[in-house]
Write a protein that holds these residues in place. Structure first.
Motif, PDB file in Angstrom:
ATOM      1  N   GLN A  44      14.125 -10.597 -17.201  1.00 17.18           N
ATOM      2  CA  GLN A  44      14.780 -11.532 -18.163  1.00 17.18           C
ATOM      3  C   GLN A  44      15.951 -10.943 -18.756  1.00 17.18           C
ATOM      4  OE1 GLN A  44      11.504 -12.274 -20.816  1.00 17.18           O
ATOM      5  NE2 GLN A  44      10.491 -13.616 -19.352  1.00 17.18           N
ATOM      6  N   ASN A  45      16.105  -9.742 -18.853  1.00 18.73           N
ATOM      7  CA  ASN A  45      17.265  -9.100 -19.295  1.00 18.73           C
ATOM      8  C   ASN A  45      18.476  -8.787 -18.339  1.00 18.73           C
ATOM      9  OD1 ASN A  45      16.408  -6.996 -18.457  1.00 18.73           O
ATOM     10  ND2 ASN A  45      16.299  -5.578 -20.127  1.00 18.73           N
ATOM     11  N   GLY A  46      18.402  -9.281 -17.202  1.00 20.47           N
ATOM     12  CA  GLY A  46      19.132  -9.110 -15.994  1.00 20.47           C
ATOM     13  C   GLY A  46      19.237  -7.964 -15.260  1.00 20.47           C
ATOM     14  N   TYR A  47      18.486  -6.790 -15.688  1.00 19.46           N
ATOM     15  CA  TYR A  47      18.229  -5.712 -14.864  1.00 19.46           C
ATOM     16  C   TYR A  47      17.516  -5.909 -13.656  1.00 19.46           C
ATOM     17  CZ  TYR A  47      16.739  -0.781 -13.820  1.00 19.46           C
ATOM     18  OH  TYR A  47      16.536   0.133 -13.041  1.00 19.46           O
ATOM     19  N   SER A  48      18.154  -5.644 -12.441  1.00 19.13           N
ATOM     20  CA  SER A  48      17.674  -5.617 -11.172  1.00 19.13           C
ATOM     21  C   SER A  48      17.024  -4.448 -10.742  1.00 19.13           C
ATOM     22  CB  SER A  48      18.864  -6.016 -10.296  1.00 19.13           C
ATOM     23  OG  SER A  48      18.281  -6.252  -8.805  1.00 19.13           O
ATOM     24  N   SER A  49      15.873  -4.634  -9.930  1.00 15.80           N
ATOM     25  CA  SER A  49      15.135  -3.445  -9.523  1.00 15.80           C
ATOM     26  C   SER A  49      14.481  -3.894  -8.195  1.00 15.80           C
ATOM     27  CB  SER A  49      14.005  -2.836 -10.483  1.00 15.80           C
ATOM     28  OG  SER A  49      12.833  -3.943 -10.534  1.00 15.80           O
ATOM     29  N   LEU A  50      13.858  -2.868  -7.441  1.00 11.57           N
ATOM     30  CA  LEU A  50      13.249  -3.172  -6.107  1.00 11.57           C
ATOM     31  C   LEU A  50      12.092  -3.644  -6.386  1.00 11.57           C
ATOM     32  CD1 LEU A  50      14.152   0.067  -3.955  1.00 11.57           C
ATOM     33  CD2 LEU A  50      15.003  -2.171  -3.530  1.00 11.57           C
ATOM     34  N   GLN A  51      11.658  -4.720  -5.340  1.00  7.80           N
ATOM     35  CA  GLN A  51      10.433  -5.251  -5.590  1.00  7.80           C
ATOM     36  C   GLN A  51       9.341  -3.938  -4.897  1.00  7.80           C
ATOM     37  OE1 GLN A  51       9.262  -8.052  -6.516  1.00  7.80           O
ATOM     38  NE2 GLN A  51      10.670  -9.273  -5.967  1.00  7.80           N
ATOM     39  N   TRP A  73       7.198  -3.865  -2.569  1.00 10.48           N
ATOM     40  CA  TRP A  73       7.148  -3.868  -0.986  1.00 10.48           C
ATOM     41  C   TRP A  73       8.371  -3.357  -0.545  1.00 10.48           C
ATOM     42  CZ3 TRP A  73       6.207  -8.514  -3.536  1.00 10.48           C
ATOM     43  CH2 TRP A  73       7.174  -9.301  -3.618  1.00 10.48           C
ATOM     44  N   ALA A  74       9.436  -3.553  -1.134  1.00  9.75           N
ATOM     45  CA  ALA A  74      10.857  -2.774  -0.652  1.00  9.75           C
ATOM     46  C   ALA A  74      10.727  -1.278  -0.846  1.00  9.75           C
ATOM     47  CB  ALA A  74      11.857  -3.461  -1.680  1.00  9.75           C
ATOM     48  N   GLU A  75      10.208  -0.679  -2.157  1.00  5.24           N
ATOM     49  CA  GLU A  75       9.989   0.399  -2.392  1.00  5.24           C
ATOM     50  C   GLU A  75       9.000   1.223  -1.073  1.00  5.24           C
ATOM     51  OE1 GLU A  75       8.650   1.105  -6.382  1.00  5.24           O
ATOM     52  OE2 GLU A  75      10.417   0.205  -7.164  1.00  5.24           O
ATOM     53  N   ASP A  76       7.891   0.464  -0.921  1.00  2.00           N
ATOM     54  CA  ASP A  76       7.019   0.946   0.290  1.00  2.00           C
ATOM     55  C   ASP A  76       7.785   0.867   1.560  1.00  2.00           C
ATOM     56  OD1 ASP A  76       4.825   1.047  -1.391  1.00  2.00           O
ATOM     57  OD2 ASP A  76       3.916  -0.894  -0.704  1.00  2.00           O
ATOM     58  N   GLU A  77       8.555  -0.079   1.651  1.00  2.00           N
ATOM     59  CA  GLU A  77       9.440  -0.186   2.933  1.00  2.00           C
ATOM     60  C   GLU A  77      10.307   1.241   2.990  1.00  2.00           C
ATOM     61  OE1 GLU A  77      12.860  -0.601   5.464  1.00  2.00           O
ATOM     62  OE2 GLU A  77      12.966  -0.754   3.414  1.00  2.00           O
ATOM     63  N   LYS A  78      11.072   1.605   1.868  1.00  2.00           N
ATOM     64  CA  LYS A  78      11.881   2.614   2.023  1.00  2.00           C
ATOM     65  C   LYS A  78      11.175   3.974   2.220  1.00  2.00           C
ATOM     66  CE  LYS A  78      15.041   4.560  -1.500  1.00  2.00           C
ATOM     67  NZ  LYS A  78      15.638   4.604  -2.925  1.00  2.00           N
ATOM     68  N   ARG A  79      10.099   4.158   1.523  1.00  2.00           N
ATOM     69  CA  ARG A  79       9.173   5.102   1.464  1.00  2.00           C
ATOM     70  C   ARG A  79       8.577   5.504   2.948  1.00  2.00           C
ATOM     71  NH1 ARG A  79       4.033   5.630   1.873  1.00  2.00           N
ATOM     72  NH2 ARG A  79       3.796   3.489   0.948  1.00  2.00           N
ATOM     73  N   LEU A  80       8.048   4.420   3.362  1.00  2.57           N
ATOM     74  CA  LEU A  80       7.536   4.461   4.873  1.00  2.57           C
ATOM     75  C   LEU A  80       8.606   4.955   5.860  1.00  2.57           C
ATOM     76  CD1 LEU A  80       5.158   1.365   4.622  1.00  2.57           C
ATOM     77  CD2 LEU A  80       4.476   3.889   4.874  1.00  2.57           C
ATOM     78  N   LYS A  81       9.897   4.358   5.750  1.00  2.00           N
ATOM     79  CA  LYS A  81      10.942   4.968   6.769  1.00  2.00           C
ATOM     80  C   LYS A  81      11.302   6.196   6.466  1.00  2.00           C
ATOM     81  CE  LYS A  81      14.735   2.607   5.856  1.00  2.00           C
ATOM     82  NZ  LYS A  81      15.799   1.749   5.624  1.00  2.00           N
ATOM     83  N   MET A  82      11.187   6.602   5.346  1.00  2.00           N
ATOM     84  CA  MET A  82      11.550   8.108   5.009  1.00  2.00           C
ATOM     85  C   MET A  82      10.202   8.965   5.811  1.00  2.00           C
ATOM     86  SD  MET A  82      14.183   8.681   3.759  1.00  2.00           S
ATOM     87  CE  MET A  82      14.149  10.382   2.982  1.00  2.00           C
ATOM     88  N   GLU A  83       9.130   8.498   5.726  1.00  2.00           N
ATOM     89  CA  GLU A  83       8.021   9.186   6.244  1.00  2.00           C
ATOM     90  C   GLU A  83       8.071   9.345   7.814  1.00  2.00           C
ATOM     91  OE1 GLU A  83       4.096   7.859   4.935  1.00  2.00           O
ATOM     92  OE2 GLU A  83       4.651   8.207   2.819  1.00  2.00           O
ATOM     93  N   LEU A  84       8.592   7.824   8.403  1.00  2.00           N
ATOM     94  CA  LEU A  84       8.898   7.834   9.731  1.00  2.00           C
ATOM     95  C   LEU A  84       9.670   8.814  10.319  1.00  2.00           C
ATOM     96  CD1 LEU A  84       8.624   4.159  10.366  1.00  2.00           C
ATOM     97  CD2 LEU A  84       6.885   6.016  11.272  1.00  2.00           C
ATOM     98  N   GLY A  85      10.851   9.036   9.382  1.00  2.00           N
ATOM     99  CA  GLY A  85      11.996  10.156   9.780  1.00  2.00           C
ATOM    100  C   GLY A  85      11.251  11.530   9.695  1.00  2.00           C
ATOM    101  N   GLN A  86      10.304  11.725   9.217  1.00  2.67           N
ATOM    102  CA  GLN A  86       9.889  12.847   9.108  1.00  2.67           C
ATOM    103  C   GLN A  86       8.832  13.244  10.298  1.00  2.67           C
ATOM    104  OE1 GLN A  86       8.046  13.209   5.177  1.00  2.67           O
ATOM    105  NE2 GLN A  86       9.961  13.875   4.378  1.00  2.67           N
ATOM    106  N   TRP A  87       8.147  12.415  10.952  1.00  2.00           N
ATOM    107  CA  TRP A  87       6.819  12.311  11.787  1.00  2.00           C
ATOM    108  C   TRP A  87       7.627  12.151  13.007  1.00  2.00           C
ATOM    109  CZ3 TRP A  87       2.264  14.073  11.800  1.00  2.00           C
ATOM    110  CH2 TRP A  87       1.602  14.461  10.523  1.00  2.00           C
ATOM    111  N   LEU A  88       8.297  11.238  13.508  1.00  2.00           N
ATOM    112  CA  LEU A  88       9.039  10.945  14.689  1.00  2.00           C
ATOM    113  C   LEU A  88       9.596  12.247  15.537  1.00  2.00           C
ATOM    114  CD1 LEU A  88      10.688   7.434  14.315  1.00  2.00           C
ATOM    115  CD2 LEU A  88       8.579   8.075  15.163  1.00  2.00           C
ATOM    116  N   PRO A  89      10.279  13.075  14.806  1.00  2.00           N
ATOM    117  CA  PRO A  89      10.585  14.382  15.660  1.00  2.00           C
ATOM    118  C   PRO A  89       9.482  15.333  15.819  1.00  2.00           C
ATOM    119  CG  PRO A  89      11.865  14.079  13.687  1.00  2.00           C
ATOM    120  CD  PRO A  89      10.874  12.898  13.478  1.00  2.00           C
ATOM    121  N   LYS A  90       8.338  15.159  15.068  1.00  6.55           N
ATOM    122  CA  LYS A  90       7.241  16.055  15.494  1.00  6.55           C
ATOM    123  C   LYS A  90       6.678  15.727  16.713  1.00  6.55           C
ATOM    124  CE  LYS A  90       6.425  17.190  10.677  1.00  6.55           C
ATOM    125  NZ  LYS A  90       5.593  17.104   9.525  1.00  6.55           N
ATOM    126  N   ALA A  91       6.583  14.217  17.196  1.00  6.64           N
ATOM    127  CA  ALA A  91       6.117  13.911  18.475  1.00  6.64           C
ATOM    128  C   ALA A  91       7.212  13.494  19.459  1.00  6.64           C
ATOM    129  CB  ALA A  91       5.379  12.526  18.094  1.00  6.64           C
TER     130      ALA A  91
END
Length: 162
Positions: free
Chosen positions: A94-101, A103-121
């Protein structure tokens, strides 16, 4: 009931190298580990990843569990990505501050996890290149003493004291 492991004799790798990374031996894929409760979509992804590793000639029998982690993380990332597409990534307060939803935070975190796991396989281009370089063809030291042994066995003196 899980399907039987796939197997095939490795051919030439897709990048045009002269020998498969596995040295021409049969590359087998493991069944998904027990108690993983993979959905149909996850099972299809699991077998797709195993197929890509087999075609590349990469040994991955011990990678059943990491592949399951990758599959589950990738599936969750796809769901979060779809939510981002459907509902947007940001919310404005309401005061105009923008933040991630959330699910967008989950998407960002999961992408980082994939970046760590993919080279291992071995599922990234740099990790695949590193494995191909390390495994390569037969070592030149495998026949280190073949000339010496050949010379000794063809020696004309059969009653040599040595």
């Amino acid at each position: 009931m899980s399907p039987k492991p796939f197997s095939f004799a490795a051919g030439a790798p897709p990048d045009g190298a002269s020998k498969p990374a596995s040295g021409g031996t049969e590359v087998r894929s493991p069944d998904p580990p027990p108690c993983t409760d993979l959905s149909d979509r996850e099972v299809a992804l699991y077998h797709h990843l195993c197929q890509m590793l087999r075609e590349a000639g990469i040994e991955h029998m011990t990678a059943g569990l990491p592949i399951v982690v990758i599959v589950k993380t990738y599936d969750a990332w796809l769901d979060a990505l779809q939510l981002c597409d459907d509902r947007g990534r940001y919310r404005t307060s309401q005061n105009g501050y923008s933040s991630l939803q959330p699910w967008a935070e989950d998407e960002k975190r999961l992408k980082m996890e994939l970046g760590q796991w993919l080279p291992k396989a071995c599922l990234t281009i740099p990790s695949l290149a590193r494995v191909r370089k390390d495994v390569g063809g037969p070592s030149p030291q495998d026949d280190l003493f073949s000339e010496l042994v050949g010379h000794a066995t063809t020696s004309p003196r059969s009653n040599s004291p040595h």
